[in-house]
Design a protein around this motif. Structure first.
Motif, PDB file in Angstrom:
ATOM      1  N   SER A  51       0.494  -1.270   4.081  1.00 25.37           N
ATOM      2  CA  SER A  51      -0.789  -0.960   3.504  1.00 25.37           C
ATOM      3  C   SER A  51      -1.183   0.538   4.134  1.00 25.37           C
ATOM      4  O   SER A  51      -1.445   0.545   5.308  1.00 25.37           O
ATOM      5  N   THR A  52      -1.735   1.257   3.257  1.00 23.88           N
ATOM      6  CA  THR A  52      -2.254   2.477   3.663  1.00 23.88           C
ATOM      7  C   THR A  52      -3.647   2.697   3.178  1.00 23.88           C
ATOM      8  O   THR A  52      -3.697   2.526   1.999  1.00 23.88           O
ATOM      9  N   VAL A  53      -4.538   2.937   3.865  1.00 21.98           N
ATOM     10  CA  VAL A  53      -5.923   3.468   3.284  1.00 21.98           C
ATOM     11  C   VAL A  53      -6.391   4.754   3.877  1.00 21.98           C
ATOM     12  O   VAL A  53      -6.045   5.198   5.143  1.00 21.98           O
ATOM     13  N   LEU A  54      -6.743   5.708   3.102  1.00 22.61           N
ATOM     14  CA  LEU A  54      -6.956   6.827   3.476  1.00 22.61           C
ATOM     15  C   LEU A  54      -8.514   7.292   2.875  1.00 22.61           C
ATOM     16  O   LEU A  54      -8.864   7.079   1.745  1.00 22.61           O
ATOM     17  N   VAL A 100      -7.254  -3.534   1.981  1.00 21.52           N
ATOM     18  CA  VAL A 100      -7.812  -3.716   3.220  1.00 21.52           C
ATOM     19  C   VAL A 100      -7.519  -5.052   3.927  1.00 21.52           C
ATOM     20  O   VAL A 100      -7.479  -5.285   5.123  1.00 21.52           O
ATOM     21  N   ALA A 101      -7.036  -5.966   2.929  1.00 18.22           N
ATOM     22  CA  ALA A 101      -6.887  -7.616   3.640  1.00 18.22           C
ATOM     23  C   ALA A 101      -5.290  -7.169   4.235  1.00 18.22           C
ATOM     24  O   ALA A 101      -5.293  -7.882   5.255  1.00 18.22           O
ATOM     25  N   LEU A 102      -4.526  -6.466   3.859  1.00 15.86           N
ATOM     26  CA  LEU A 102      -3.135  -6.258   4.435  1.00 15.86           C
ATOM     27  C   LEU A 102      -3.194  -4.942   5.470  1.00 15.86           C
ATOM     28  O   LEU A 102      -2.102  -4.815   6.204  1.00 15.86           O
ATOM     29  N   TRP A 103      -4.169  -4.127   5.306  1.00 20.54           N
ATOM     30  CA  TRP A 103      -4.210  -3.029   6.324  1.00 20.54           C
ATOM     31  C   TRP A 103      -4.230  -3.658   7.878  1.00 20.54           C
ATOM     32  O   TRP A 103      -4.921  -4.304   8.387  1.00 20.54           O
ATOM     33  N   TYR A 116     -14.045 -11.665  -1.191  1.00 24.42           N
ATOM     34  CA  TYR A 116     -14.470 -10.261  -1.066  1.00 24.42           C
ATOM     35  C   TYR A 116     -15.857  -9.841  -1.824  1.00 24.42           C
ATOM     36  O   TYR A 116     -15.816  -9.475  -3.008  1.00 24.42           O
ATOM     37  N   PRO A 117     -16.674  -9.891  -1.110  1.00 26.18           N
ATOM     38  CA  PRO A 117     -17.248 -10.284   0.223  1.00 26.18           C
ATOM     39  C   PRO A 117     -16.892 -11.798   0.502  1.00 26.18           C
ATOM     40  O   PRO A 117     -16.859 -12.501  -0.533  1.00 26.18           O
TER      41      PRO A 117
END
Length: 277
Positions: A51-54, A100-103, A116-117
């Motif tokens: 997982s990628t978050v930017l 976000v769960a896998l980040w 979520y929440p």
């Protein structure tokens, strides 16, 4: 180094935390839309995932999740959101939930199978310890007394007097004189309210720690908890009606700065310690 607060711009607590973190030298961005965010989740046939978050093209060092509201009318319009707007909001929610769960980095209030929440059911929480009881009664009848109620199927609060025969509710009678609140922020716990309230909670340190551990197991590290202490707590005696157990009224991931003003900076520092190595 950038810290991401996943929240709408109107979330004042998110904005205040971002201002605090920036003042401590950590560049912090409050964002929720894909104008500033991008996410990618790759899953192999062997169920390995990446997982990628930017945010603004940069990977964050940590993420504070505040949750996202569903599509709603704009402030200048009373019209209901269109089907397309509701679909777009649901897709955004799903994409951020998965990413976000896998980040792999540190996340406060990480999305999980619990929601979520997160959905924090006081009945489930109370079952985690023999020293904690869920206050109130489950009923579909209109005659159970109480001044606070929520429906079990959607956790929506409702007027106890306005219940219908089709509502299955958790009804509680809240005694303001025995109600206490505490905040969980990262690894820290803060008693709130008057000196008497904080002393009553201090005498219940074991139960408070048990609640905090349950929340952490649900990946919830920023929450406000409301409990009711037995009558005897103020006299260091046991309440025979519930064997001295702490009564749990509510646990909510929607902690607001209005709840914890006197310890606001300390709470934000605890969150920052959790998010920034």
């Amino acid at each position: 180094m950038t810290l991401l607060v996943l929240a709408e711009d109107g979330d004042e607590t998110a904005v205040r935390f971002a201002r605090f973190a920036t003042g401590r030298g950590v560049d912090t961005v409050v964002a929720a839309g894909f104008d500033r965010l991008s996410v990618t989740v790759r899953v192999s046939r062997g169920l390995r995932h990446r997982s990628t978050v930017l945010v603004d093209g940069r990977p964050p060092v940590g993420i504070l999740c505040r949750g996202l509201p569903a599509a709603s009318p704009s402030p200048s319009s009373s019209a209901s959101p269109s089907a397309a707007a509701r679909f777009a909001a649901a897709e955004r929610q799903a994409a951020l939930w998965a990413a976000v769960a896998l980040w792999p980095g540190p996340v406060v209030n990480r999305p999980t199978v619990y929601g979520y929440p997160p959905r924090l059911d006081p009945l489930e929480l109370a079952a985690s310890s023999s020293r904690i009881l869920a206050a109130g009664t489950l009923t579909d009848g209109p005659d159970e007394p109480g001044n606070h109620a929520y429906r079990l199927d959607d956790h929506a609060e409702l007027d106890p007097a306005a219940r219908t025969p089709y509502d299955v509710v958790h009804v509680t009678r809240i005694d303001a004189g025995r109600t206490r609140r505490f905040l969980v922020a990262g690894a820290a716990t803060f008693g709130l309210g008057s000196l008497g309230d904080r002393l009553a909670l201090a005498r219940r340190a074991r139960e408070v720690a048990s609640i905090r551990d349950w929340l952490h197991a649900r990946r919830t590290e920023f929450a406000i908890v409301t409990v009711s202490t037995p009558d005897g707590d103020d006299r260091d005696e046991r309440d025979d009606r519930n064997d001295g157990a702490l009564l749990l009224l509510e646990a909510s991931p929607w902690a607001s700065h209005h709840h914890f003003g006197p310890v606001e900076d300390a709470a934000y520092a605890a969150l920052l310690d959790r998010l920034v190595p």
